[in-house]
Design an enzyme around this catalytic site. Structure first.
Site, PDB file in Angstrom:
ATOM      1  N   ASP A 137     -28.484 -48.833  -6.673  1.00 16.43           N
ATOM      2  CA  ASP A 137     -27.395 -48.008  -6.948  1.00 16.43           C
ATOM      3  C   ASP A 137     -26.416 -47.898  -5.845  1.00 16.43           C
ATOM      4  O   ASP A 137     -25.087 -47.977  -5.930  1.00 16.43           O
ATOM      5  CB  ASP A 137     -27.847 -46.587  -7.512  1.00 16.43           C
ATOM      6  CG  ASP A 137     -28.331 -46.675  -8.830  1.00 16.43           C
ATOM      7  OD1 ASP A 137     -28.570 -47.766  -9.422  1.00 16.43           O
ATOM      8  OD2 ASP A 137     -29.159 -45.758  -8.971  1.00 16.43           O
ATOM      9  N   HIS A 177     -27.470 -41.402 -14.863  1.00 19.45           N
ATOM     10  CA  HIS A 177     -26.687 -42.259 -15.276  1.00 19.45           C
ATOM     11  C   HIS A 177     -26.040 -42.291 -16.440  1.00 19.45           C
ATOM     12  O   HIS A 177     -24.897 -42.509 -16.556  1.00 19.45           O
ATOM     13  CB  HIS A 177     -27.549 -43.729 -15.108  1.00 19.45           C
ATOM     14  CG  HIS A 177     -27.901 -44.137 -13.605  1.00 19.45           C
ATOM     15  ND1 HIS A 177     -27.108 -43.997 -12.604  1.00 19.45           N
ATOM     16  CD2 HIS A 177     -29.256 -44.523 -13.220  1.00 19.45           C
ATOM     17  CE1 HIS A 177     -27.687 -44.687 -11.638  1.00 19.45           C
ATOM     18  NE2 HIS A 177     -28.907 -44.898 -12.036  1.00 19.45           N
ATOM     19  N   THR A 204     -23.069 -74.824 -17.474  1.00 23.52           N
ATOM     20  CA  THR A 204     -22.065 -74.637 -18.145  1.00 23.52           C
ATOM     21  C   THR A 204     -21.726 -75.767 -19.016  1.00 23.52           C
ATOM     22  O   THR A 204     -20.785 -75.844 -20.014  1.00 23.52           O
ATOM     23  CB  THR A 204     -20.628 -74.367 -17.338  1.00 23.52           C
ATOM     24  OG1 THR A 204     -20.678 -75.348 -16.306  1.00 23.52           O
ATOM     25  CG2 THR A 204     -20.405 -73.113 -16.928  1.00 23.52           C
ATOM     26  N   THR A 222     -23.358 -81.754 -17.597  1.00 24.30           N
ATOM     27  CA  THR A 222     -24.122 -82.896 -17.921  1.00 24.30           C
ATOM     28  C   THR A 222     -24.046 -83.195 -19.484  1.00 24.30           C
ATOM     29  O   THR A 222     -23.956 -84.602 -19.933  1.00 24.30           O
ATOM     30  CB  THR A 222     -25.586 -82.794 -17.655  1.00 24.30           C
ATOM     31  OG1 THR A 222     -25.732 -82.088 -16.280  1.00 24.30           O
ATOM     32  CG2 THR A 222     -26.513 -84.016 -17.617  1.00 24.30           C
ATOM     33  N   PRO A 224     -23.295 -73.705 -12.541  1.00 27.93           N
ATOM     34  CA  PRO A 224     -24.616 -74.378 -13.154  1.00 27.93           C
ATOM     35  C   PRO A 224     -24.686 -73.941 -14.838  1.00 27.93           C
ATOM     36  O   PRO A 224     -24.516 -72.813 -14.866  1.00 27.93           O
ATOM     37  CB  PRO A 224     -25.664 -73.895 -12.079  1.00 27.93           C
ATOM     38  CG  PRO A 224     -24.883 -73.521 -11.045  1.00 27.93           C
ATOM     39  CD  PRO A 224     -23.652 -72.887 -11.484  1.00 27.93           C
ATOM     40  N   HIS A 263     -33.541 -39.521 -13.032  1.00 27.15           N
ATOM     41  CA  HIS A 263     -32.471 -40.695 -12.466  1.00 27.15           C
ATOM     42  C   HIS A 263     -31.755 -41.221 -13.593  1.00 27.15           C
ATOM     43  O   HIS A 263     -30.430 -41.316 -13.557  1.00 27.15           O
ATOM     44  CB  HIS A 263     -33.369 -41.355 -11.700  1.00 27.15           C
ATOM     45  CG  HIS A 263     -32.571 -42.546 -10.949  1.00 27.15           C
ATOM     46  ND1 HIS A 263     -32.396 -42.383  -9.730  1.00 27.15           N
ATOM     47  CD2 HIS A 263     -31.876 -43.604 -11.570  1.00 27.15           C
ATOM     48  CE1 HIS A 263     -31.543 -43.472  -9.333  1.00 27.15           C
ATOM     49  NE2 HIS A 263     -31.264 -44.353 -10.372  1.00 27.15           N
ATOM     50  N   GLU A 264     -32.545 -41.834 -14.546  1.00 29.51           N
ATOM     51  CA  GLU A 264     -31.757 -42.536 -15.657  1.00 29.51           C
ATOM     52  C   GLU A 264     -30.922 -41.610 -16.509  1.00 29.51           C
ATOM     53  O   GLU A 264     -29.874 -41.821 -16.925  1.00 29.51           O
ATOM     54  CB  GLU A 264     -32.931 -43.254 -16.586  1.00 29.51           C
ATOM     55  CG  GLU A 264     -33.518 -44.277 -15.847  1.00 29.51           C
ATOM     56  CD  GLU A 264     -32.857 -45.291 -15.097  1.00 29.51           C
ATOM     57  OE1 GLU A 264     -31.698 -45.637 -15.486  1.00 29.51           O
ATOM     58  OE2 GLU A 264     -33.234 -45.819 -13.889  1.00 29.51           O
TER      59      GLU A 264
END
Ligand code: ADP
Ligand code: ZN
Length: 616
Positions: free
Chosen positions: A491, A419, A196, A199, A194, A415-416
């Protein structure tokens, strides 16, 4: 419409004439009336030969053979007085009065009129009238001032454009093709995710070739009543043929063209089947000289009925992929002409930051950036507005008002940071773009990495590192705060999915070997066909997936353990600043490194205060 008007008009006239006739007849046949006392008088004088009672009305014949009428106020009293044996007498119940007659007649007349309107035309004709209006509605007409869509508006999908150029040439000059006996192309199926630009492409063809464009969605055909869809198809084709050369565009053809064995509910199946058959019949009915081209679009080519793809039908299929880097830049350029860009905007940079975006998403991005700029009363759209728009689209709006308690914020920060540290330290990973602990959409905090190029394949090392980075959030919470929270749910899910794919789909584990146990859900192509495998293999797969994830988890833990000061420094800074970009991350990284070296007593502190963002 005119026809039913005449019918109702005629019925009204006839009804009124009829009512008038009844009225006249009634008056004509009214008998000369005498008073009740005159009647009683005649009765007493024995001048009456015959009596006929009709309700309260009495009709009698006197000795001169005159028929007269009168009204009896009280029948019961009259009958008691009357000696019925002397006079010939008959009776009947009270008939309808004049007004009752007329009302009944009029009611019958109007009922007839309504039925005449409804059923006056033969059934098929009735349907045709409504559906041909339907077909005429489907011609796309430009609003005043609107420009026709042309190939200039379609960017970034050169292969599809090239393939369709031939169709345009044909529509522009059909004789050129038929002169050499070539039969025209009939049906073209555009397939792709959808947004792309399917139409858009279809409209551009009509615009380029300057032919009428009938646009309809597959779901328009499918109505509650069986048979309506099929008659709409016939009608649409009839209307289109009248105006050929032209293009019929059927969006979401899967709504009618789904494989006929894929039933969806009772009734609907029958209707869809009929509609699909009508479509096939119409397409087969094209002669080689017909210049109507049917374009159809779908994002589920896998569920289409194979009958649709037979020669003479949609025998040409064009797949439209989401644009690559160059394509995205071109699409952005097309949409940027519609808005006011500030000088600092580098569209190439934005294209780089939007891997996987479709044309529609890029159009939306430009619009979203314009909205953000307008909301901030800017004179143009700046690069920062684009960045805000990208984040908004990818992650939802910032939830600044959300109240988070101090403990939760600390957990999020660690936590971040976890990562981010793994993403920074592991080789062969995407560079970090931004770390944030401002909740956005569904996510609480996030660490954003930027893909440098479009990725079509992944190597094993990259995937393992990816899993490690995902697991590092939870690992950091455990190491620094000795706790585990539910925040790592997403995660863990993604890490498990990647590991499972590595084992089952990509054959990346040496023990399981290069076998594919399930087929990829190939983007828009969907479809999950599971391969059969034994229970033993299933257990082996489970074991292997667990081993992969556990190994990655060990690496995450070990890395964070050996960079505890980096972790602390980064998390504490995040708590103060809420967001950090890649440069700031680099500074903190350098700071913690030099500090660690100095603590080990091997080096002089490079970083005292100025470049450090916060206390470590
Ligand atoms: P689809 O039919 O494939 O779902 P659309 O053609 O409706 O997608 O695309 C929606 C909008 O996205 C278009 O109106 C256009 O503004 C934009 N768009 C999509 N693809 C492109 C492209 N290749 N070039 C320029 N704009 C595009
Ligand atoms: Zn996380």
């Amino acid at each position: 419409m005119a026809r039913s008007f005449y019918i109702s008009f005629a019925t009204i006239i006839i009804t009124c004439l009829g009512a008038f006739a009844i009225f006249i007849w009634h008056i004509e046949h009214r008998l000369p009336n005498v008073s009740y006392s005159e009647f009683v008088n005649s009765l007493e004088q024995n001048e009456i030969r015959k009596i006929h009672l009709r309700g309260n009305e009495v009709i009698f014949v006197d000795q001169h053979n005159r028929r007269l009428a009168s009204f009896i106020p009280d029948i019961a009293a009259f009958m008691a007085e009357l000696d019925a044996s002397r006079i010939e007498m008959s009776a009947e119940p009270r008939p309808l009065a004049l007004w009752q007659l007329i009302v009944t007649f009029l009611a019958a007349g109007f009922t007839l009129m309504i039925m005449a309107i409804a059923w006056g035309q033969p059934r098929s004709q009735r349907q045709e009238e409504s559906t041909s209006e339907f077909a005429r509605d489907k011609v796309v007409r430009l609003a005043p001032g609107e420009r026709e869509v042309t190939f200039r508006d379609v960017a970034g999908i050169p292969e599809a454009k090239e393939e369709l150029q031939e169709i345009i040439d044909f529509l522009k000059n059909p004789k050129l093709f038929s002169r050499l006996g070539a039969s025209s192309p009939k049906g073209i199926l555009l397939q792709g995710a959808p947004g792309t630009g399917k139409t858009l492409l279809a409209r551009a063809i009509a615009g380029e070739a300057q032919v009428p464009f009938y646009s309809i969605s597959g779901s328009d055909f499918v109505e509650m009543f069986v048979g309506v869809g099929a008659s709409r198809v016939r009608d649409l084709f009839k209307e289109a043929k009248k105006n050929s050369p032209c293009i019929i565009f059927i969006d979401e053809i899967d709504a009618v063209g789904a494989h006929r064995s894929l039933g969806s509910g009772v009734g609907g199946q029958d209707e869809r089947g009929q509609t699909l058959n009508a479509l096939l019949v119409e397409m087969d009915g094209f002669s080689r000289y017909d210049t109507t081209i049917v374009l159809a679009a779908t994002n589920r080519p896998d569920i289409l009925d194979p009958a649709l793809r037979r020669p003479g039908r949609f025998d040409r299929q064009i797949t439209i992929h989401p644009p690559d880097l160059k394509g995205r830049l071109k699409i952005l350029a097309v949409h940027a002409t519609l808005v006011e860009l500030a000088r600092d905007v580098d569209l190439a940079e934005i294209a780089r930051k939007t891997p996987g975006f479709t044309g529609a998403e890029l159009a939306n991005l430009v619009n979203e950036a314009a909205l953000i700029a307008a909301r901030n009363d800017k004179d143009g759209i700046y690069e920062s507005d684009f960045h805000a728009a990208i984040e908004r689209i990818m992650m939802g709006a910032e939830r600044k008002g959300m109240v988070i308690n101090a403990d939760e914020r600390r957990t999020m920060a660690y936590h971040e940071a976890g990562h981010a540290i793994l993403a920074r330290l592991l080789p062969n990973t995407d560079p970090i773009q931004k770390i944030s602990i401002i909740p956005r959409g569904k996510a609480m905090g996030h660490t954003q990495q930027q893909q440098l190029t479009d990725r079509y394949t992944y190597n094993k090392e990259y995937l393992l590192n990816w899993i490690t980075i995902l697991l590092a959030g939870r690992a950091a919470e455990k190491i620094a705060l000795t706790q585990q929270t539910s925040g790592a749910e997403d995660d863990l899910l993604r890490a498990t999915q990647i590991a499972t794919k590595m084992v089952c789909q990509w054959g990346m584990d040496d023990q399981i070997g290069p076998l594919a146990y399930s087929r990829a859900e190939e983007g828009f192509l969907g479809g999950e066909s599971q391969m059969v495998f034994s229970e033993f293999t299933a257990r082996e797969i489970d074991k292997t997936v667990r081993r992969l994830v556990t190994e990655c988890n060990k690496i995450a833990h070990a890395t964070l353990q050996s960079h505890r000061s980096f972790l602390k420094h980064l998390a504490e800074t995040l708590l103060q600043t809420e967001t950090l970009d890649s440069e700031e991350l680099e500074i903190i990284f350098e700071c913690s490194r030099t500090k660690k070296l100095s603590e080990d007593g091997t080096n002089t502190p490079l970083c005292e205060s100025s470049s450090c963002l916060a206390a470590g």
